[in-house]
Motif scaffolding. Structure first.
Motif, short mmCIF file in Angstrom:
data_model
loop_
_atom_site.label_atom_id
_atom_site.label_comp_id
_atom_site.label_asym_id
_atom_site.label_seq_id
_atom_site.Cartn_x
_atom_site.Cartn_y
_atom_site.Cartn_z
N GLY B 25 0.90 -1.10 0.00
CA GLY B 25 -0.02 0.09 -0.08
C GLY B 25 0.78 1.19 -0.08
O GLY B 25 2.06 1.13 -0.26
N LEU B 26 0.39 2.36 0.53
CA LEU B 26 1.10 3.44 0.42
C LEU B 26 2.30 3.54 1.05
O LEU B 26 2.52 3.13 2.43
CB LEU B 26 0.03 4.50 1.22
CG LEU B 26 0.52 6.02 0.85
CD1 LEU B 26 0.13 6.36 -0.73
CD2 LEU B 26 -0.59 6.79 1.68
N LEU B 28 4.52 1.15 0.93
CA LEU B 28 4.76 -0.18 1.47
C LEU B 28 5.19 -0.11 2.83
O LEU B 28 5.87 -1.16 3.24
CB LEU B 28 5.96 -0.68 0.44
CG LEU B 28 5.78 -0.86 -1.15
CD1 LEU B 28 7.12 -1.51 -1.81
CD2 LEU B 28 4.80 -2.09 -0.74
N GLY B 124 -0.18 2.89 5.51
CA GLY B 124 0.55 4.09 5.30
C GLY B 124 -0.35 5.29 5.36
O GLY B 124 -1.72 5.32 4.98
N GLY B 189 4.71 8.46 0.69
CA GLY B 189 4.19 7.68 -0.14
C GLY B 189 4.65 7.28 -1.70
O GLY B 189 4.22 6.40 -2.07
N GLN D 241 -4.87 9.94 -1.32
CA GLN D 241 -4.27 8.66 -0.79
C GLN D 241 -4.72 7.53 -1.55
O GLN D 241 -4.04 6.61 -1.74
CB GLN D 241 -4.84 8.71 0.72
CG GLN D 241 -4.65 7.38 1.29
CD GLN D 241 -4.62 7.28 2.80
OE1 GLN D 241 -5.05 8.17 3.25
NE2 GLN D 241 -4.69 6.19 3.50
N GLU D 244 -3.01 7.33 -4.89
CA GLU D 244 -1.49 6.85 -4.88
C GLU D 244 -1.43 5.34 -4.43
O GLU D 244 -0.47 4.85 -4.51
CB GLU D 244 -1.04 7.99 -3.88
CG GLU D 244 -0.44 9.20 -4.51
CD GLU D 244 0.14 10.24 -3.57
OE1 GLU D 244 0.54 9.97 -2.59
OE2 GLU D 244 0.12 11.63 -4.05
N THR D 245 -2.34 5.14 -3.34
CA THR D 245 -2.30 3.62 -2.94
C THR D 245 -2.43 2.82 -4.17
O THR D 245 -1.60 1.74 -4.49
CB THR D 245 -3.49 3.30 -2.25
OG1 THR D 245 -3.44 4.17 -0.85
CG2 THR D 245 -3.25 2.01 -1.61
N GLU D 248 0.83 2.71 -6.15
CA GLU D 248 1.86 2.06 -5.48
C GLU D 248 1.67 0.74 -5.75
O GLU D 248 2.51 -0.05 -6.10
CB GLU D 248 1.82 2.36 -4.17
CG GLU D 248 2.28 3.65 -3.57
CD GLU D 248 3.53 4.20 -4.28
OE1 GLU D 248 4.73 3.35 -3.80
OE2 GLU D 248 3.75 5.09 -4.97
N GLU D 249 0.52 0.08 -5.47
CA GLU D 249 0.18 -1.15 -5.79
C GLU D 249 0.57 -1.48 -7.20
O GLU D 249 0.99 -2.48 -7.39
CB GLU D 249 -1.14 -1.50 -5.85
CG GLU D 249 -1.68 -1.45 -4.26
CD GLU D 249 -3.38 -1.27 -3.94
OE1 GLU D 249 -4.00 -1.82 -4.75
OE2 GLU D 249 -3.61 -0.98 -2.91
N LYS D 252 4.44 -1.37 -7.55
CA LYS D 252 5.49 -2.00 -6.74
C LYS D 252 5.51 -3.46 -6.54
O LYS D 252 5.96 -4.00 -5.87
CB LYS D 252 5.49 -1.26 -5.24
CG LYS D 252 5.63 0.27 -5.23
CD LYS D 252 6.85 0.66 -5.34
CE LYS D 252 7.37 1.96 -5.87
NZ LYS D 252 6.42 3.02 -5.62
#
Lengths: 257, 257, 257, 257
Positions: B25-26, B28, B124, B189, D241, D244-245, D248-249, D252
């Motif tokens: 997630g945000l 990591l 996060g 993030g 949020q 961005e989550t 990221e997912e 990453k």
């Protein structure tokens, strides 16, 4: 049709076969390779796979004949000392996540039923290379990877993920205790890439001692270039039509309701 | 695999364990924290979670070995007077809404089966802060929130929602009569954030009196920076490949059909 | 309502009927054609199809009366020597892939139940043509294609796919051993296109020897133009409302929670 | 939780109640109206609706207490000669098409169980008007529409569709033989609109002879303006949020795998 299912049109008695899979993907490497093997090995179509997770359109040939999107299985008896071979290709990948897992599972159930000894999946691997495309291998065990390495494949240091059916079959195969490996031909990926398919077939040929003449695939390179022109025209039509249909549906719903 | 399911590879006899969860997630934050705890506590992997709601690709390591996306459970026996601990992390969040609820439910059923006394989820919390990242707590009852407050966490006045598995576990836990709290480490993030994970672990350490040496996580900060460079390269490849595969599929469907 | 289902309001005793289908699509060709046939043949509505895969809104008429989106079946008894006819049209196509397959299947089950002898589906085919729109045919067998060719349809050399219900019915019909063909009227597709619908009806009229006066459809051309103006206003409202509702939901979720 | 379900916390003995529904939507008209009615009528919460089709996050209050997204039912006994009333509102609409139909069905099953005599759904209707917002009515029968017309509502000549739960309940109600109507308050829709909610409540008050003091809603207008400022801040955080989550997912996934 609520689920993916496989319909067998004729019974086969496969003797410890290997299953080689190649659906459309990057550079169409898998699909071109399977089609070439079907032709050269004179493999016989014996089953279809249908799925409600394929795109919701049908194909029409030049005579106006319609058919559903599908996958097709082909069978060829191995000569003395060789494995029997089942080949699988199709029109499309699943369009949904759940469908991707569903199709991979159904293929494994089918493989188990036919006592498949090993599965080879084929895909493309994006790389801006010159010269003969290399073949990258990934597999469910070091043993199967080693077999492919001996046959000319290499391991990718980058550890890229493998997207779609070619990947999920490998991810799910250990649960069914089937060995599986994936051969990814390097390709720029923009156009159908018979050269990359050729490299992959060379590895398969060597691994399983298949009697496949590879000269014919050079013609495919020529054909591919011509088809690309035709393809672009067809696809442009289809994309436009599909897009506009969607727009119309969206806009016109209340009209004459 | 039509549903998310958990496969236990070895039986554990957990004694009133706590379960600590951290998926990607945000920043990591959750994943880094769990991985660090696994390492420092020498926790043993004992179960996997698989789901058709994860992305439809598989991972390949440097040797070419493939595996399905999954979550993994680790177990560590508590020393005298401490709780046993079950740790959970994984490769990905669910890609569908229904899958998000499904995975959270399956984790709770698993927790219930192992007589889990409390669940801590980690995530996060986006904040442009300087200095040591703070830890925000949310929970299923005032009692569990108070425990975290005593251990150095704070309550956010803004009342932000918590997205994904870390949040849904808390939302669904009361139906199973399990106490649960979420610790959110402040993070910008954009990048993997071991500093934020460190703050979260400090709170957990204090709450459950865990014997965890935190010095090692500082190395992680250094490693994280190097991995970011490698990561960007890998991911760029994957994203490009995935995108192009999709384009190809979309465009080439009627080709050689 | 977890699945698409068909509710029959009155029993019919159809004698080897043909089923003609036309849902909204490119140029609204199919829907306009069916509506015209319903009117001219004085066909009686006898069944509805409902589906949770239709868009999630309801329609309101000028008096404030609400109804669910649906498909409707109409029946007309053939005169001596003609086939009975079942007509089907509706408000919308399915909004999901799985729903598209589901609806096509339900229509085929319904057709089988009523002993339907052949299915004709109608759609639009994007083409920038001048003059009288041509009609392209696709079918499940050469025999049905030939029938349409004799009645003035032509085969498209391009082999375009057919998107949506009109296509999937043809793809799935062979599994039920029902003959089916699709007639696609050429249309620019931007606006409702009664001229294209007229061309399609001419082919159907000739194929099945239907007694349909086509003069009335010319009025439809005039009406269509007026409706377009009204339509644009309504639709603009709806689209704006729908979009803003979604935005609000997205944004305001935590408000007064 | 594979399906939407309703949990009753306390048993009620409703006497031929009416059910009034208002979920978040355009201008939050429905939600504001229900909340006001709950407060003024001192209605008691007695049941919750949960669904895996709601967004996959949980809400956190200022003290850090978490709860799942949900709908809530409130009950108020009518005085002599008045109907009992069940009020329903919630945090969100369904995020999937199939979930929209599912939630509407579950509400109707619940209504049937409690012998509900009529359902009123509330929504917003986008209109750039000045002065007191009008109320547009739509309904399952002319009789219920007439009742609302007498109480000050009007019919919209435009025949707009009604999106979401407020609409689908009306579309599905006839299958359960329940009368239902929808009251849509005019609103610009950009901001929470208590003025529009006030207009809707006036119609309901008149229709069902409810004893509701409307003066309090004027305060709400003031409050709404203040909340908007706070809201924008919270929501901006959440949206950032969440976005961005997701990024990221996506990016990453292979990191530390």
């Amino acid at each position: 049709m609520k689920d993916t299912y496989i319909r067998e049109r004729s019974a086969i008695q496969a003797n410890n076969p290997i299953l080689i899979e190649g659906l459309p993907g990057l550079g169409l490497v898998g699909k071109i390779a399977i089609r070439y093997l079907v032709k050269r090995l004179k493999a016989q179509k014996f089953a279809y796979l249908y799925s409600p997770h394929f795109p919701y359109f049908v194909l029409v040939n030049k005579k106006g004949k319609v058919r559903l999107l599908r996958g097709a299985f082909y069978y060829v008896k191995g000569s003395e000392g060789q494995n029997d071979v089942i080949l699988f290709t199709g029109d499309s990948q699943s369009q949904t996540i759940v469908g991707q897992y569903d199709i991979a599972e159904k293929l494994l159930t089918f493989a188990k039923k036919h006592n498949v000894q090993a599965i080879v999946t084929i895909g493309g691997y994006r790389m801006e290379t010159q010269g003969k495309p290399k073949v990258v291998v990934a597999g469910t065990s070091q043993a199967v990877i080693d077999c492919a390495l001996k046959a000319g494949a290499m391991v990718s240091s980058a550890g890229s993920p493998i997207v779609g059916t070619a990947g999920l079959i490998l991810g799910l195969a250990p649960f069914r205790k089937i060995n599986a490996l994936c051969l990814l031909g390097e390709t720029r990926g923009y156009l159908p890439d018979p050269l990359s398919a050729r490299s992959v077939i060379e590895v398969i040929k060597s691994m399983f001692d298949l009697d496949v003449d590879l000269s014919g695939i050079d013609e495919e390179v020529g054909k591919a270039e011509k088809m690309v022109v035709r393809l672009q025209k067809i696809e442009q039509n289809r994309a436009t039509q599909s897009e506009e249909t969607r727009k119309e549906e969206d806009k016109k719903t209340t009209y004459i309701s």
